[in-house]
Design an enzyme around this catalytic site. Structure first.
Site, PDB file in Angstrom:
ATOM      1  N   HIS A 172       0.756  -1.092   0.035  1.00  0.00           N
ATOM      2  CA  HIS A 172       0.022   0.130   0.254  1.00  0.00           C
ATOM      3  C   HIS A 172       0.691   1.354  -0.017  1.00  0.00           C
ATOM      4  O   HIS A 172       1.882   1.447   0.832  1.00  0.00           O
ATOM      5  CB  HIS A 172      -0.846  -0.037   1.122  1.00  0.00           C
ATOM      6  CG  HIS A 172      -2.060  -0.833   0.901  1.00  0.00           C
ATOM      7  ND1 HIS A 172      -3.213  -0.171   0.479  1.00  0.00           N
ATOM      8  CD2 HIS A 172      -2.298  -2.169   1.192  1.00  0.00           C
ATOM      9  CE1 HIS A 172      -4.296  -1.299   0.348  1.00  0.00           C
ATOM     10  NE2 HIS A 172      -3.559  -2.413   0.698  1.00  0.00           N
ATOM     11  N   PRO A 173       0.513   2.300  -0.942  1.00  0.00           N
ATOM     12  CA  PRO A 173       1.131   3.561  -1.043  1.00  0.00           C
ATOM     13  C   PRO A 173       1.059   4.215   0.247  1.00  0.00           C
ATOM     14  O   PRO A 173      -0.318   4.257   1.052  1.00  0.00           O
ATOM     15  CB  PRO A 173       0.691   3.992  -2.006  1.00  0.00           C
ATOM     16  CG  PRO A 173      -0.862   3.729  -1.837  1.00  0.00           C
ATOM     17  CD  PRO A 173      -0.829   2.635  -1.677  1.00  0.00           C
TER      18      PRO A 173
ATOM     19  N   PHE B  50       1.000   3.309   6.964  1.00  0.00           N
ATOM     20  CA  PHE B  50      -0.270   3.446   7.408  1.00  0.00           C
ATOM     21  C   PHE B  50      -1.195   3.265   6.552  1.00  0.00           C
ATOM     22  O   PHE B  50      -1.267   3.813   5.387  1.00  0.00           O
ATOM     23  CB  PHE B  50      -0.577   5.024   7.983  1.00  0.00           C
ATOM     24  CG  PHE B  50      -1.854   5.325   8.574  1.00  0.00           C
ATOM     25  CD1 PHE B  50      -2.134   5.054   9.805  1.00  0.00           C
ATOM     26  CD2 PHE B  50      -2.691   6.048   7.787  1.00  0.00           C
ATOM     27  CE1 PHE B  50      -3.447   5.216  10.254  1.00  0.00           C
ATOM     28  CE2 PHE B  50      -3.961   6.520   8.401  1.00  0.00           C
ATOM     29  CZ  PHE B  50      -4.479   5.758   9.665  1.00  0.00           C
ATOM     30  N   VAL B  51      -2.381   2.434   7.010  1.00  0.00           N
ATOM     31  CA  VAL B  51      -3.180   2.143   5.904  1.00  0.00           C
ATOM     32  C   VAL B  51      -4.644   2.423   6.537  1.00  0.00           C
ATOM     33  O   VAL B  51      -4.863   2.094   7.484  1.00  0.00           O
ATOM     34  CB  VAL B  51      -3.114   0.592   5.593  1.00  0.00           C
ATOM     35  CG1 VAL B  51      -4.310   0.185   4.448  1.00  0.00           C
ATOM     36  CG2 VAL B  51      -1.932   0.321   4.904  1.00  0.00           C
TER      37      VAL B  51
ATOM     38  N   VAL C 270     -10.088   5.302   2.934  1.00  0.00           N
ATOM     39  CA  VAL C 270     -10.174   6.738   3.076  1.00  0.00           C
ATOM     40  C   VAL C 270     -11.708   7.090   2.674  1.00  0.00           C
ATOM     41  O   VAL C 270     -11.789   8.340   2.889  1.00  0.00           O
ATOM     42  CB  VAL C 270      -9.102   7.573   2.462  1.00  0.00           C
ATOM     43  CG1 VAL C 270      -7.760   7.325   2.984  1.00  0.00           C
ATOM     44  CG2 VAL C 270      -9.444   7.320   0.737  1.00  0.00           C
TER      45      VAL C 270
END
Length: 178
Positions: A75-76, A127-128, A131
């Site tokens: 994950h970015p 951090f995921v 959103v």
């Protein structure tokens, strides 16, 4: 083909695909992790989106901690280098824009980058968070709040959030009403 290129896809269609075609169509539901779709294929046929999501989550739950960590690190960072370079996946780009992360002021961007760096330094992974429905301010507040968790609690929180992201992506793919 990516998830955004198949709006006419039905669960019946998905259930009838070969494992290779199924993986191609759903491989991006979990960020850069087509192995989840490949294994979930075995649970066909899918009667609804929740059944498909459950099958995918069962694959994730059965995975090794190393595989789960690889998924988390795929994950970015939010409004991070990938966003700046334009190298996010189409789904991540859409999700981050939807949260207004592409509209951060210089001060907000600096705060978010500092929070991302602090989180990664503390936990060793990005951090995921799902959103969708959150503002950039709520996201930054969530990073600050979660910084107080243990590494194991954050590992689990990231996996839970990844599950939410996947469910949102499936809803988009199958054009499910919110």
């Amino acid at each position: 083909m990516t998830q955004t290129q198949a709006p006419d896809l039905t669960l019946t269609d998905i259930s009838s695909l070969t494992q290779e075609a199924f993986t191609e169509r759903l491989g991006d539901i979990f960020e850069h992790s087509p192995w989840i779709a490949r294994e979930a294929w075995h649970a066909r046929p899918f009667t609804d989106i929740d059944a498909l999501h459950s099958a995918m989550m069962a694959v994730l739950r059965a995975a090794s901690d190393d595989a789960k960590m690889t998924l988390i690190t795929a994950h970015p960072e939010l409004a991070g280098k990938e966003a700046t370079r334009g190298t996010l996946t189409a789904a991540s780009t859409h999700e981050q824009r939807g949260a207004g992360l592409d509209q951060c002021s210089a001060q907000e961007l600096a705060r978010l980058q500092a929070l991302n760096a602090g989180y990664r330094a503390r936990f060793g992974f990005p951090f995921v968070i799902a959103v969708k429905g959150l503002s950039r301010h709520q996201i930054m507040d969530a990073i600050e709040a979660r910084m107080h968790n243990s590494e194991q609690a954050e590992f689990e929180a990231c996996l839970q959030q990844i599950g939410k992201i996947a469910r949102f992506r499936l809803a988009t793919l199958f054009m499910e009403a919110p």
